[in-house]
Design a protein around this motif. Structure first.
Motif, PDB file in Angstrom:
ATOM      1  N   LYS A   1       0.906  -1.369   0.091  1.00 42.05           N
ATOM      2  CA  LYS A   1       0.107   0.090   0.035  1.00 42.05           C
ATOM      3  C   LYS A   1       0.978   1.324   0.094  1.00 42.05           C
ATOM      4  O   LYS A   1       0.451   2.086  -0.743  1.00 42.05           O
ATOM      5  CB  LYS A   1      -0.989  -0.020   1.100  1.00 42.05           C
ATOM      6  CG  LYS A   1      -1.941  -1.203   1.305  1.00 42.05           C
ATOM      7  CD  LYS A   1      -2.585  -1.344   2.600  1.00 42.05           C
ATOM      8  CE  LYS A   1      -3.473  -2.666   2.610  1.00 42.05           C
ATOM      9  NZ  LYS A   1      -4.013  -2.657   3.940  1.00 42.05           N
ATOM     10  N   ALA A   2       1.772   1.125   0.865  1.00 45.52           N
ATOM     11  CA  ALA A   2       2.821   2.420   0.859  1.00 45.52           C
ATOM     12  C   ALA A   2       3.504   2.695  -0.697  1.00 45.52           C
ATOM     13  O   ALA A   2       3.638   3.761  -1.052  1.00 45.52           O
ATOM     14  CB  ALA A   2       4.008   2.101   1.748  1.00 45.52           C
ATOM     15  N   VAL A   3       3.777   1.481  -1.297  1.00 45.00           N
ATOM     16  CA  VAL A   3       4.357   1.689  -2.590  1.00 45.00           C
ATOM     17  C   VAL A   3       3.391   2.436  -3.444  1.00 45.00           C
ATOM     18  O   VAL A   3       3.558   3.207  -4.323  1.00 45.00           O
ATOM     19  CB  VAL A   3       4.921   0.376  -3.300  1.00 45.00           C
ATOM     20  CG1 VAL A   3       5.421   0.455  -4.646  1.00 45.00           C
ATOM     21  CG2 VAL A   3       5.946  -0.255  -2.178  1.00 45.00           C
ATOM     22  N   ALA A   4       2.130   1.780  -3.515  1.00 42.98           N
ATOM     23  CA  ALA A   4       1.212   2.467  -4.511  1.00 42.98           C
ATOM     24  C   ALA A   4       0.794   3.735  -4.068  1.00 42.98           C
ATOM     25  O   ALA A   4       0.501   4.489  -4.977  1.00 42.98           O
ATOM     26  CB  ALA A   4      -0.177   1.669  -4.204  1.00 42.98           C
ATOM     27  N   ALA A   5       1.018   4.148  -2.765  1.00 44.68           N
ATOM     28  CA  ALA A   5       0.616   5.926  -2.536  1.00 44.68           C
ATOM     29  C   ALA A   5       1.751   6.459  -2.656  1.00 44.68           C
ATOM     30  O   ALA A   5       2.008   7.822  -2.381  1.00 44.68           O
ATOM     31  CB  ALA A   5       0.105   5.789  -1.087  1.00 44.68           C
ATOM     32  N   GLY A   6       3.184   6.009  -3.136  1.00 46.62           N
ATOM     33  CA  GLY A   6       4.154   6.695  -3.580  1.00 46.62           C
ATOM     34  C   GLY A   6       4.832   7.168  -2.069  1.00 46.62           C
ATOM     35  O   GLY A   6       5.722   8.240  -2.047  1.00 46.62           O
ATOM     36  N   VAL A   7       4.741   6.359  -1.088  1.00 49.03           N
ATOM     37  CA  VAL A   7       5.648   6.749   0.125  1.00 49.03           C
ATOM     38  C   VAL A   7       7.223   6.580  -0.046  1.00 49.03           C
ATOM     39  O   VAL A   7       7.462   5.513  -0.719  1.00 49.03           O
ATOM     40  CB  VAL A   7       4.968   5.703   1.208  1.00 49.03           C
ATOM     41  CG1 VAL A   7       6.002   5.973   2.500  1.00 49.03           C
ATOM     42  CG2 VAL A   7       3.698   6.052   1.767  1.00 49.03           C
ATOM     43  N   ASP A   8       7.977   7.191   0.488  1.00 47.49           N
ATOM     44  CA  ASP A   8       9.291   7.260   0.357  1.00 47.49           C
ATOM     45  C   ASP A   8      10.008   5.978   1.287  1.00 47.49           C
ATOM     46  O   ASP A   8      10.905   5.652   0.902  1.00 47.49           O
ATOM     47  CB  ASP A   8       9.891   8.770   0.597  1.00 47.49           C
ATOM     48  CG  ASP A   8       9.431   9.586  -0.637  1.00 47.49           C
ATOM     49  OD1 ASP A   8      10.035   9.669  -1.278  1.00 47.49           O
ATOM     50  OD2 ASP A   8       8.311  10.126  -0.308  1.00 47.49           O
ATOM     51  N   LEU A   9       9.712   6.302   2.553  1.00 43.04           N
ATOM     52  CA  LEU A   9      10.183   5.387   3.334  1.00 43.04           C
ATOM     53  C   LEU A   9       8.934   5.039   4.452  1.00 43.04           C
ATOM     54  O   LEU A   9       8.457   5.733   5.110  1.00 43.04           O
ATOM     55  CB  LEU A   9      11.534   6.381   4.365  1.00 43.04           C
ATOM     56  CG  LEU A   9      11.953   5.125   5.469  1.00 43.04           C
ATOM     57  CD1 LEU A   9      12.645   4.038   5.144  1.00 43.04           C
ATOM     58  CD2 LEU A   9      12.836   6.330   6.204  1.00 43.04           C
ATOM     59  N   GLN A  10       9.271   3.419   4.689  1.00 48.34           N
ATOM     60  CA  GLN A  10       8.077   2.958   5.940  1.00 48.34           C
ATOM     61  C   GLN A  10       8.763   2.443   6.904  1.00 48.34           C
ATOM     62  O   GLN A  10      10.003   1.860   6.324  1.00 48.34           O
ATOM     63  CB  GLN A  10       7.212   1.913   5.133  1.00 48.34           C
ATOM     64  CG  GLN A  10       6.455   1.218   6.184  1.00 48.34           C
ATOM     65  CD  GLN A  10       5.516   0.196   5.491  1.00 48.34           C
ATOM     66  OE1 GLN A  10       4.762   0.582   4.475  1.00 48.34           O
ATOM     67  NE2 GLN A  10       5.251  -0.948   6.277  1.00 48.34           N
ATOM     68  N   LEU A  11       8.490   2.747   7.969  1.00 45.54           N
ATOM     69  CA  LEU A  11       9.186   2.351   9.204  1.00 45.54           C
ATOM     70  C   LEU A  11       8.432   1.305  10.254  1.00 45.54           C
ATOM     71  O   LEU A  11       6.995   1.793  10.292  1.00 45.54           O
ATOM     72  CB  LEU A  11       9.628   3.495  10.175  1.00 45.54           C
ATOM     73  CG  LEU A  11      10.555   4.615   9.605  1.00 45.54           C
ATOM     74  CD1 LEU A  11      10.647   5.626  10.664  1.00 45.54           C
ATOM     75  CD2 LEU A  11      11.804   4.085   9.132  1.00 45.54           C
ATOM     76  N   SER A  12       8.830  -0.036  10.105  1.00 53.69           N
ATOM     77  CA  SER A  12       7.971  -0.959  10.892  1.00 53.69           C
ATOM     78  C   SER A  12       8.587  -1.789  11.980  1.00 53.69           C
ATOM     79  O   SER A  12       9.888  -1.587  11.933  1.00 53.69           O
ATOM     80  CB  SER A  12       7.397  -2.076   9.543  1.00 53.69           C
ATOM     81  OG  SER A  12       6.796  -1.322   8.635  1.00 53.69           O
ATOM     82  N   GLY A  13       8.058  -2.729  12.528  1.00 54.32           N
ATOM     83  CA  GLY A  13       8.412  -3.507  13.374  1.00 54.32           C
ATOM     84  C   GLY A  13       8.074  -4.916  13.244  1.00 54.32           C
ATOM     85  O   GLY A  13       8.049  -5.494  12.316  1.00 54.32           O
ATOM     86  N   HIS A  14       7.379  -5.436  14.466  1.00 55.17           N
ATOM     87  CA  HIS A  14       6.350  -6.581  14.153  1.00 55.17           C
ATOM     88  C   HIS A  14       6.970  -8.097  14.192  1.00 55.17           C
ATOM     89  O   HIS A  14       6.667  -8.895  15.193  1.00 55.17           O
ATOM     90  CB  HIS A  14       5.486  -6.367  13.156  1.00 55.17           C
ATOM     91  CG  HIS A  14       4.456  -7.579  13.227  1.00 55.17           C
ATOM     92  ND1 HIS A  14       3.405  -7.593  14.289  1.00 55.17           N
ATOM     93  CD2 HIS A  14       4.042  -8.520  12.195  1.00 55.17           C
ATOM     94  CE1 HIS A  14       2.652  -8.817  13.998  1.00 55.17           C
ATOM     95  NE2 HIS A  14       2.888  -9.418  12.888  1.00 55.17           N
ATOM     96  N   THR A  15       8.110  -8.059  13.386  1.00 57.27           N
ATOM     97  CA  THR A  15       8.664  -9.257  13.116  1.00 57.27           C
ATOM     98  C   THR A  15       9.694  -9.984  14.408  1.00 57.27           C
ATOM     99  O   THR A  15       9.841 -11.141  14.425  1.00 57.27           O
ATOM    100  CB  THR A  15       9.330  -9.431  11.792  1.00 57.27           C
ATOM    101  OG1 THR A  15      10.408  -8.522  12.018  1.00 57.27           O
ATOM    102  CG2 THR A  15       8.767  -8.853  10.773  1.00 57.27           C
ATOM    103  N   HIS A  16      10.221  -9.024  15.040  1.00 56.41           N
ATOM    104  CA  HIS A  16      11.249  -9.325  16.164  1.00 56.41           C
ATOM    105  C   HIS A  16      12.371 -10.143  15.245  1.00 56.41           C
ATOM    106  O   HIS A  16      13.121 -10.645  16.233  1.00 56.41           O
ATOM    107  CB  HIS A  16      10.756 -10.136  17.117  1.00 56.41           C
ATOM    108  CG  HIS A  16       9.205  -9.726  17.849  1.00 56.41           C
ATOM    109  ND1 HIS A  16       9.237  -9.827  19.176  1.00 56.41           N
ATOM    110  CD2 HIS A  16       8.474  -8.685  17.714  1.00 56.41           C
ATOM    111  CE1 HIS A  16       8.141  -9.146  19.400  1.00 56.41           C
ATOM    112  NE2 HIS A  16       7.773  -8.511  18.710  1.00 56.41           N
ATOM    113  N   GLY A  17      12.500 -10.032  14.180  1.00 54.36           N
ATOM    114  CA  GLY A  17      13.553 -10.540  13.512  1.00 54.36           C
ATOM    115  C   GLY A  17      13.569 -12.091  13.756  1.00 54.36           C
ATOM    116  O   GLY A  17      14.474 -12.904  13.495  1.00 54.36           O
TER     117      GLY A  17
END
Length: 390
Positions: A316-332
């Motif tokens: 969704k971020a790519v489709a909206a033209g976002v430059d940088l998304q910051l995420s977490g959730h995976t804990h690696g």
């Protein structure tokens, strides 16, 4: 606005039966596969060892599901949670390494190494590896996160913002184990970075504000010109709106499908945030991930940094033209090799990645832990991103 947690719908009898069956099957695998590795009949251990060891696994396999239900049922017992999650972490480590050492068992069999020596050698090796990894995992989970420094080039970033630093916190998961001292030390580590912007991309805690207020309190001492926060999926298990309100009380800007504009010399940089993708089904009124609302009012040429808890939102971020998304959730992955299961749901496990022509995604391994108080080959982190005009 009321912050009372909506009453969850009562599960149907079929769902309860399905949940119980799955829980019992997983419990059997987690406890009895390691039993076969450590106490296989082919090892011919002395009968007291066999009896005591088997009794231990039997008691643990019965206690675990009961503790888990007590921890996550209506009682929400922190004491049961601590016990159940510790058992889960140890069981997972020994389950995974039992399967790995079974490969060595096969190699030894082909090489002509006979029992009981073969089975005893594997059992001792498994016990040593499992115990060492549990001790290492506990140390890694409880330590103050290391700082991971990353340079991020954004093609549309104006030179006025070249060198802007963003400290990323994620997945602090304040929970049944009181980590107030850890929280203070983590905040001190963040403050030592002197970042221009500090963000928390969700999963502050497991529980309500009332339950975890003390552990979260040091977040109010974070020092930065700008502090932004978005909800994670775990907030929606403990009243996300209350957490948004509480973070506002602590001096953070809660980006509930909203954005803020940073300006330098007439140039603009947008920080936007969306609710977690699970919000729509949480039962909390007015909560759902809405990227269009978050970007409403921005200019087409504005570079955008988006806070979205889960990396899965990158499309969704790519489709909206976002430059940088910051995420977490995976804990690696948190406890190796659980990362293999995480990758079935998420496009990225950790680090900086490129998506499409414009969009970058940074996925933090998170600062805390969820469930088992272990981190194995997935170290926690505080991320310091330095943005550069490309």
């Amino acid at each position: 606005m009321s912050t009372r947690t909506p009453a969850p719908p009562r599960p149907s009898a079929r769902r309860r039966a399905t949940f119980t069956a799955v829980l019992l099957v997983l419990t059997a695998l987690l406890f009895w596969v390691p039993w076969a590795g450590l106490l296989a009949p082919s090892a011919r251990w002395p009968w007291p060892v066999q009896v005591v060891g088997t009794a231990f696994f039997a008691v643990a396999s019965v206690a675990f599901p009961l503790l888990l239900v007590r921890a996550h049922g209506r009682r929400h017992s922190d004491r049961a949670s601590r016990a159940a999650h510790a058992m889960l972490g140890v069981a997972w480590v020994f389950f995974a390494w039992t399967l790995i050492t079974d490969v060595l068992r096969l190699v030894l069999a082909v090489a002509g190494v006979d029992n009981p020596f073969r089975s005893r050698l594997i059992a001792v090796l498994l016990l040593v590896i499992g115990t060492a990894l549990v001790a290492y995992g506990v140390h890694e989970a409880r330590r103050v996160p290391r700082v991971k420094r990353v340079d991020v080039a954004l093609p549309r970033l104006d030179a006025a913002f070249d060198g802007l630093t963003v400290a990323v916190l994620a997945d602090t998961h304040y929970g049944a184990i009181d980590r107030t001292a850890w929280s203070r030390a983590t905040v001190e580590a963040v403050n030592a970075l002197g970042a221009d912007v500090v963000v928390h991309v969700g999963d502050i805690a497991d529980g309500t504000v009332e339950q975890r207020r003390g552990q979260a309190a040091p977040l109010g001492d974070v020092r930065a010109p700008h502090r932004f926060y978005v909800s994670g999926n775990h907030e929606y298990l403990g009243n996300a709106q209350a957490w948004l309100d509480h973070m506002t009380e602590l001096g953070w800007t809660s980006l509930h499908n909203q954005h803020r504009v940073l300006e330098r010399g007439g140039r603009r940089l947008v920080f936007a945030g969306v609710d977690d993708v699970t919000a729509a089904h949480s039962g909390e009124p007015g909560h759902a991930a809405d990227l269009d609302a978050a970007l409403s009012g921005t200019r087409t040429d504005d570079p955008v940094v988006l806070l979205a808890h889960q990396p899965s939102e990158i499309g969704k971020a790519v489709a909206a033209g976002v430059d940088l998304q910051l995420s977490g959730h995976t804990h690696g992955g948190q406890i190796w090799p659980f990362h293999l299961l995480v990758r079935l749901q998420q496009p990225v496990l950790a680090g900086l990645s490129r998506h499409g022509e414009r969009t970058r995604l940074y996925t933090s391994r998170g600062a805390g832990f969820w469930g088992p108080p272990l981190r194995v080959f997935a170290p926690s982190e505080i991320s310091l991103l330095t943005l550069h005009a490309a």
